[in-house]
Scaffold this motif. Structure first.
Motif, short mmCIF file in Angstrom:
data_model
loop_
_atom_site.label_atom_id
_atom_site.label_comp_id
_atom_site.label_asym_id
_atom_site.label_seq_id
_atom_site.Cartn_x
_atom_site.Cartn_y
_atom_site.Cartn_z
N GLY B 328 0.66 -1.36 0.09
CA GLY B 328 -0.01 -0.01 0.01
C GLY B 328 0.87 1.27 -0.04
N SER B 329 2.02 1.24 -0.69
CA SER B 329 2.87 2.10 -0.53
C SER B 329 3.05 3.14 -2.21
N ALA B 330 2.06 3.03 -2.83
CA ALA B 330 2.14 3.62 -4.01
C ALA B 330 1.87 5.38 -3.36
N VAL B 331 2.53 6.31 -4.09
CA VAL B 331 2.73 7.71 -3.73
C VAL B 331 2.65 8.10 -5.63
N ARG B 332 2.25 9.46 -5.39
CA ARG B 332 2.26 10.29 -6.68
C ARG B 332 2.20 11.68 -6.63
N GLY B 333 2.78 12.55 -7.20
CA GLY B 333 3.00 13.84 -7.03
C GLY B 333 1.69 14.45 -7.58
N GLY B 334 0.60 14.21 -7.15
CA GLY B 334 -0.73 14.78 -7.97
C GLY B 334 -1.12 14.02 -9.26
N PHE B 335 -2.25 14.57 -9.88
CA PHE B 335 -2.60 14.04 -10.93
C PHE B 335 -2.02 13.92 -12.22
N LYS B 336 -0.90 14.98 -12.27
CA LYS B 336 0.30 14.86 -13.30
C LYS B 336 1.26 13.97 -13.36
N GLY B 337 1.17 12.96 -12.26
CA GLY B 337 2.48 12.02 -12.32
C GLY B 337 1.91 10.49 -12.29
N THR B 338 2.64 9.61 -12.65
CA THR B 338 2.37 8.40 -12.28
C THR B 338 2.72 7.94 -10.96
N PRO B 339 1.94 6.80 -10.48
CA PRO B 339 2.21 6.37 -9.25
C PRO B 339 3.71 5.67 -9.04
N GLY B 340 4.38 5.75 -8.00
CA GLY B 340 5.56 5.04 -7.94
C GLY B 340 5.60 4.63 -6.38
N VAL B 341 6.87 4.33 -5.84
CA VAL B 341 6.84 3.69 -4.67
C VAL B 341 7.45 4.56 -3.65
N GLY B 342 6.97 4.91 -2.45
CA GLY B 342 7.50 6.05 -1.38
C GLY B 342 6.93 5.71 -0.28
N ALA B 343 7.73 6.16 0.91
CA ALA B 343 7.45 6.17 2.21
C ALA B 343 6.17 6.98 2.44
N GLN B 344 5.28 6.87 3.20
CA GLN B 344 4.11 7.87 3.25
C GLN B 344 4.36 8.72 4.86
N ALA B 345 4.66 8.01 5.93
CA ALA B 345 4.52 8.48 7.13
C ALA B 345 5.57 7.87 7.87
N LEU B 346 7.05 8.20 8.09
CA LEU B 346 7.87 7.29 8.66
C LEU B 346 8.00 7.75 10.06
N ARG B 347 8.17 6.79 11.07
CA ARG B 347 8.14 7.03 12.27
C ARG B 347 9.13 6.12 13.25
N LEU B 348 10.04 6.73 13.92
CA LEU B 348 11.08 6.12 14.76
C LEU B 348 10.29 5.93 15.74
N THR B 349 10.50 4.67 16.53
CA THR B 349 9.87 4.43 18.05
C THR B 349 10.88 5.22 18.89
N PRO B 350 10.42 6.31 19.57
CA PRO B 350 10.90 7.10 20.69
C PRO B 350 11.64 6.44 21.62
N GLY B 351 12.46 7.04 22.24
CA GLY B 351 13.24 6.59 23.37
C GLY B 351 12.58 7.21 24.74
N THR B 352 13.38 7.33 25.88
CA THR B 352 12.77 7.63 26.91
C THR B 352 13.35 8.94 27.51
N ARG B 353 14.21 9.68 27.05
CA ARG B 353 14.82 10.57 27.46
C ARG B 353 14.77 11.93 26.53
N THR B 354 14.67 13.12 27.06
CA THR B 354 14.40 14.42 26.35
C THR B 354 16.15 14.88 25.52
N GLN B 355 15.83 15.73 24.80
CA GLN B 355 17.12 16.22 24.17
C GLN B 355 17.71 16.73 25.32
N ALA B 356 17.40 17.43 26.24
CA ALA B 356 18.46 18.07 27.17
C ALA B 356 19.07 16.96 27.77
#
Lengths: 463, 448
Positions: B328-356
Motif C-alpha cells: 500500500g505504498s504507492a505515492v504520486r505527485g498529484g494527477f500529473k504523475g504516475t504512481p511510484g513507490v515511496g514512504a508515506q509516514a515514517l516514524r522512529l520508535t521514541p526513546g525515554t529521554r528528552t533532548q536536554a
C-alpha cells in the motif's frame, strides 16, 4: 489565446471595486516526456495544463486567484475573487482599456517537438541505454529521460499592456549506476535548451550516455573527500551554480527589500574581486533560462549586476520596481498561472578571464578540482551557501589526481566573491537547472570559465 | 459538491475496451494562502484546481496522460492520449493497474468542516498575528522574511478496470514564519511552524516563538575547526534524514539495483535502538491517508526493528515483479504523475529521554538545528552524505556557542549504525516523517 475584448472585460471586473493595478496572466502548456529505466521504456506521458491567474493590487496588498476555466464566467469569477482578496484598503476606480495588441514574436524553434513522432523520441532513450551499457559490465543500471514543453503565455494589465510569448524547451538526461567492490556510484549528464528537437543537432545522446557512464565508473575508485578549508578550482560551466548561490539570490530585489540579503544597501560598493563581472541575461537565445517576455510581460534583458567587482544593480520584478519608481529588469517569473510572479534569475554568468585553465591548476599546490556540480542552496540573509560536487578530484602539487566521493562545499557569499583569484579563458554554460524559490521552480541557466576560490570548506570525511 | 470525483474516475475507466487496463486518478483542491508583512497583507491567494491522470496498460505497455480540467472533452482527449502513448512503452509482463487485495482501509477522519467554515478575515487575522508574535518574541527579532497562513481542502478518487474504487478527502492548514534577527551587523534567520487539520489547532504564539528562538540562538555564530564529534539532530533534521532512508527502502530501488540495502534483509543495518515503521494509517501523521495513490489500503509496514531490516516498500508493479504483495505504498505527485513507490509516514520508535538529557551525556558534540543541500550533497545510491549545518556546540554536557558555515558528513550506512540514542520527543511535522531527537556518534564536522 484570449480575445482582447474578453481580456478588457475581465480586467474591468478586477478593477471594479477600485484597485491600483490588475493583471491577467493566461497560460497554455503542453508537454510530453518519456522515461526509460532498467532497460524498459516505462513511461510515455503527455500533459495539458491551461488556465489564468489574475492579480489585483490595492495599496500594499496583492490579491490573487487562478482558474482553469477560461470562459468569460470563469475569468470573471477569478477576477472577482482576486479583487475581493486585495480589498484591504480603498483604491481609486479606474477604467481599463487594453488595445495595443502586439504581433506575436516569430517562433525561433526549428523543429517543433510536437511534430516529432513519439517513436523518434523513444528511440533516443534506447540508444542512450545501449551506449551507456556498452562502456562495460560495471554499468549495472541506466535511466534516461526525454522531455519537451511548449508554453504559450499572454499577459495583459490595467496599464494597457497586452503581449504574448511562445516558449519551447527540450531536455534530455541520462543517469548511470556503476557497481564495484566499493559499492555503487552514480553518474549523470543532461542537456537542455529553449529550443525544439534541434537540440539533438548539438548533443549526441550516445556520447552523453558514455560520459555519464564514465563518470560513475571513475567514482568507483574515488576516495573519501577531504574535509576543511582549501583552494577549490571549479571547471568551466560548473562555477555558474556557485555564483547563482553565492550572490545571485542575494541580488533579487524582493529579498533585498525585506533586508533578507547580505547585499542589501551595498550598491556601488566593491563586493567581489576586481576580475568579477556578473551578468544575468534572459536574452541569450536558446539557453535554458531564455525567454521573449517575462511572466509580467516585460521583455527579457541583459543586466549587469557586478561590474569589475563593484555591485551595480539588483534584479527586479514589476511590484518591487514600482515601489522604487523604476522599471522592471525583466526578471518577474512564475512557475505557472497558479503562482504569483517574483524576482528570479534567468541565465547568470561570469565572462572569460585571461588565464589558461591548465595554468590555474598548475598554480594550485593542493586543493580540490570540481568538474561537475550538482545544485546548491543559500540562506540569503546570512550569505551561507552550499553546492554539491558530483564529479571532483584532488589537486596535488599542481596536478589533478585521484577522484573523490560526492559531497557539499560550504562558503559565505560575500567572502567567497572576494576570494576569487583566477578566471580562465574557457567560458562554457553549465547544465540546465531548475531553480527553486518559495516553492516555485523555474528553468535557469548559468555559466563560467574555469575559476579558483582561494579557500572554501570541502565537506568530506577524510582528514 | 458537484459530481463526485469517483463518478468521473469510474466513467473514464468504463471506456476501456477488451484487453485494456485503465487507472483514472482524479483530484481537486481548494487553497487559501495569506502572507503578512509589515502589519499588512502582502498577498492573499485563493485558488481551486482539479485534474485527471489516466494510466493505460495494453499488451504489457504503459501510457499516461494528464490534464488540468475535468470537462467531458478533456477527459476523452486525455484517455485517447494515454491510449496512444501506450503504443510506445516497452512490453513489461508485470505492468498493470491495482486490483482489490481484500485489505480494508483504515477508518480515518481527516476532514474538518471547521476549516471550510473558517472565514477569510479570520485567516487574515491569524497571518497578521503570526507576524506580530514572531517579532514580539524577542527584541532582537527585527522582522520577518515571511509569515504565512495556508490551508487546503483536498479530495481525490482512484478507479481501475480491475475493480478498485476508492476516494478520500482531507483538510489541512499551517502557519509558517521565517524570522530575521539582528545584532550589530549580523543577521540570522529561523523558521517556526504550526500545523493542523483546522485553524483551531494552530498556534501563532508557538510558531512565532520557535522562529524567533531559532534565529536568535544563532546570533554570534562562527565557523568551527574541523573535527569528529557526536551530532544531536533536532527533530526536524531527523525527519529530513528519515526521508532519505525511506527512499533507499523502496522496492523500486531494490529491484533496479539502486538500494544500499538490497541484499541486507534480516541483517542489522542500524543500531539496536532503531525501530522504523512507515504507517500512513496513524491519524496523527500530517500525511495520514487511508488509501495509497493506487487506491489500495495503506498499512503499517515495519521496516527496521531493533536495527534489523524487516521489509521494503512496494506498490502494485514492484510487488508483482518481486513476487510479493503491495504494502500500500504507492505515492504520486498529484494527477500529473504516475504512481511510484515511496514512504508515506515514517516514524522512529521514541526513546525515554528528552533532548536536554541526551545532550547532558555528551562531552564534545554539535546540536544540529538546520541542514542545507540535502539534494546536492547526499547520494541515496552510493550512500555519500554531506550537508551544510548550523546549530550549537555541545561542551561538557551543555549547549555552548553557535556554529555556522560547517558541513557534517558520513555515509547513510554509517549514520544508521552510529546512532547512540533516540529521544522521547516524537512530533509529527509537515512532511512524510515524524521528527525526534537523534544522537549519532563519529560524524565529521568540516569547518576551518
Amino acid at each position: 489565446m484570449l480575445e482582447a475584448e474578453l481580456v478588457n472585460r475581465t480586467l474591468s471586473v478586477a478593477m471594479r471595486t477600485g484597485a491600483d493595478f490588475a493583471e491577467i496572466f493566461a497560460e497554455d502548456r503542453r508537454s510530453s516526456s518519456a522515461i526509460l529505466d532498467d532497460g524498459r521504456v516505462e513511461e510515455v506521458v503527455s500533459g495539458r495544463d491551461r488556465g489564468a491567474g489574475i492579480r489585483v493590487v490595492v495599496g500594499e496588498t496583492t490579491g490573487f486567484a487562478h482558474t482553469a476555466d477560461l470562459t468569460e464566467t470563469g475569468l470573471a469569477a477569478a477576477a472577482g475573487a482576486a479583487a475581493a482578496a486585495a480589498r484591504q484598503s480603498g483604491g481609486a476606480r479606474r477604467v481599463v482599456e487594453v488595445s495595443s495588441l502586439d504581433v506575436p514574436r516569430p517562433l525561433t524553434v526549428r523543429v517543433p517537438p510536437e511534430d516529432v513522432p513519439k517513436s523518434t523520441k523513444v528511440a533516443l532513450l534506447t540508444a542512450a541505454d545501449a551506449a551507456a551499457r556498452s562502456t562495460g559490465s560495471a554499468i549495472t543500471q541506466v535511466s534516461a529521460r526525454y522531455g519537451d514543453g511548449r508554453r504559450r503565455i499572454l499577459v495583459a494589465d490595467s496599464d494597457g499592456l497586452f503581449t504574448s510569448d511562445d516558449q519551447v524547451r527540450t531536455l534530455f538526461s541520462v543517469s548511470c549506476v556503476a557497481t564495484g567492490d566499493t559499492g555503487m556510484q552514480t553518474g549523470r549528464e543532461s542537456a537542455g535548451r529553449t529550443a525544439g528537437f534541434e537540440l539533438f543537432d548539438l548533443y549526441d545522446v550516445e556520447e552523453m550516455a558514455r560520459r555519464a557512464a564514465q563518470r560513475a565508473l571513475t567514482k568507483l575508485t574515488a576516495r573519501p573527500a577531504p574535509s576543511g578549508e582549501m583552494p577549490v578550482v571549479v571547471g568551466p560551466g560548473g562555477g555558474g551554480v556557485l555564483f547563482h548561490e553565492a550572490c545571485g539570490h542575494g541580488l533579487e530585489a524582493d529579498l533585498v527589500a525585506k533586508s533578507a540579503s547580505v547585499f542589501a544597501g551595498r550598491i556601488g560598493e566593491t563586493v567581489a574581486a576586481p576580475m568579477v563581472t556578473l551578468i544575468d541575461d534572459g536574452t541569450m537565445a536558446g539557453e535554458w533560462g531564455h525567454y521573449g517576455i517575462d511572466d509580467e510581460g516585460k521583455p527579457a534583458a541583459r543586466n549587469v549586476l557586478i561590474a569589475d567587482g563593484v555591485l551595480t544593480d539588483y534584479m527586479w520584478d514589476r511590484l518591487r520596481a514600482r515601489k522604487e519608481g523604476r522599471a522592471s529588469s525583466g526578471n518577474g517569473r512564475r512557475q505557472s498561472y497558479q503562482h504569483l510572479p517574483m524576482v528570479r534569475m534567468t541565465n547568470t554568468y561570469i565572462d572569460n578571464g585571461d588565464a589558461e585553465p591548465d595554468d590555474i591548476v598548475a598554480d594550485t599546490s593542493h586543493g580540490v578540482y570540481v568538474a561537475q556540480l550538482g545544485g546548491g542552496q543559500v540562506n540569503t540573509a546570512t550569505g551561507d551557501f552550499v553546492f554539491g560536487m558530483t564529479e571532483a578530484y584532488l589537486i596535488e602539487n599542481g596536478r589533478i589526481t585521484a577522484p573523490i566521493r560526492e559531497g557539499n562545499l560550504i562558503g559565505n557569499g560575500p567572502d567567497v566573491l572576494t576570494r576569487i583569484d583566477a578566471l580562465g579563458n574557457d567560458f562554457a554554460m553549465g547544465s540546465p537547472g531548475t531553480c527553486g524559490k518559495d516553492g516555485q521552480g523555474v528553468p535557469v541557466g548559468d555559466g563560467t570559465p574555469t575559476l579558483r576560490v582561494t579557500a572554501l570548506t570541502v565537506g568530506g570525511t577524510a582528514a | 459538491m458537484s459530481k463526485s470525483l469517483l463518478d468521473i474516475a469510474e466513467r473514464v475507466v468504463g471506456w476501456a475496451g477488451d484487453g485494456v487496463d485503465v487507472e483514472a486518478f482524479v483530484a481537486r483542491d481548494h487553497e487559501t494562502e495569506i502572507r503578512a508583512y509589515g502589519g499588512e497583507v502582502e498577498s492573499l491567494t485563493v485558488a481551486s484546481s482539479m485534474g485527471i491522470g489516466v494510466r493505460i496498460v495494453r499488451d504489457g505497455r504503459q501510457g499516461f496522460a494528464y490534464a488540468a480540467a475535468l470537462d467531458d472533452e478533456t477527459l476523452r482527449e486525455t484517455f485517447d492520449e494515454a491510449l496512444d502513448n501506450s503504443r510506445f512503452g516497452s512490453v513489461d509482463e508485470f505492468a498493470g493497474v491495482a486490483e482489490p487485495d481484500g485489505v480494508e482501509p483504515a477508518s480515518l477522519d481527516l476532514y474538518r468542516s471547521e476549516l471550510v467554515d473558517f472565514g477569510t478575515e479570520e485567516k487574515v487575522a491569524l497571518a497578521l498575528e503570526l507576524e506580530r508574535a514572531t517579532v514580539a518574541a524577542d527584541p532582537r527579532v527585527t522582522g520577518v522574511e515571511s509569515a504565512d497562513y495556508a490551508d487546503t481542502t483536498y479530495e481525490a478518487a482512484v478507479a481501475t478496470s480491475r475493480g478498485v474504487a476508492a476516494s478520500a478527502r482531507e483538510t489541512g492548514c499551517y502557519l509558517v514564519a521565517y524570522s530575521l534577527a539582528s545584532d550589530n551587523d549580523e543577521t540570522q534567520t529561523g523558521f517556526g511552524f504550526s500545523v493542523g487539520r483546522h485553524p483551531g489547532e494552530l498556534s501563532a504564539e508557538m510558531a512565532g516563538a520557535d522562529a524567533a528562538d531559532r534565529a536568535t540562538r544563532l546570533l554570534g555564530a562562527a565557523k568551527a575547526p574541523t573535527r569528529r564529534l557526536t551530532v544531536v539532530l533536532d527533530p526536524y533534521v531527523t525527519a529530513r534524514l528519515l526521508g532519505i532512508v525511506g527512499a533507499t527502502l523502496s522496492g523500486d530501488a531494490v529491484l533496479k539495483g539502486r538500494s544500499l540495502f538490497a541484499d541486507r534483509m534480516e541483517e542489522a543495518v542500524g543500531a539496536s535502538s532503531l525501530t522504523l515503521v512507515d504507517d500512513a494509517t496513524d491519524p496523527d501523521a500530517f500525511t495520514a491517508s487511508a488509501i495509497d495513490a493506487e487506491g489500495l489500503a495503506t498499512r503499517r509496514v515495519p521496516l527496521i526493528s531493533d536495527g534489523v531490516l524487516q521489509a521494503f516498500l512496494y506498490d502494485t508493479y514492484t510487488a508483482r515483479r518481486a513476487g510479493v504483495s503491495s504494502t500500500g505504498s504507492a505515492v504520486r505527485g498529484g494527477f500529473k504523475g504516475t504512481p511510484g513507490v515511496g514512504a508515506q509516514a515514517l516514524r522512529l520508535t521514541p526513546g525515554t529521554r528528552t533532548q536536554a538529557e541526551i545532550v547532558s551525556d555528551i562531552d564534545d558534540g554539535l546540536l544540529v538545528q538546520g541542514v542545507t543541500g540535502l539534494h546536492s550533497g547526499v547520494n541515496a545510491v552510493s550512500g555519500d552524505f554531506s550537508v551544510g549545518a548550523e546549530g550549537l556546540r555541545i561542551r561538557d554536557g551543555e549547549t555552548a556557542e553557535p556554529i555556522r558555515e560547517v558541513t557534517i558528513a558520513s555515509t547513510i550506512q554509517r549514520l544508521l549504525m552510529d546512532v547512540t540514542e533516540v529521544g522521547s520527543d516524537l512530533e509529527w511535522l509537515p512532511m512524510s516523517a515524524a521528527g525526534v531527537t537523534l544522537a549519532i556518534a563519529d560524524v565529521t564536522m568540516s569547518g576551518t
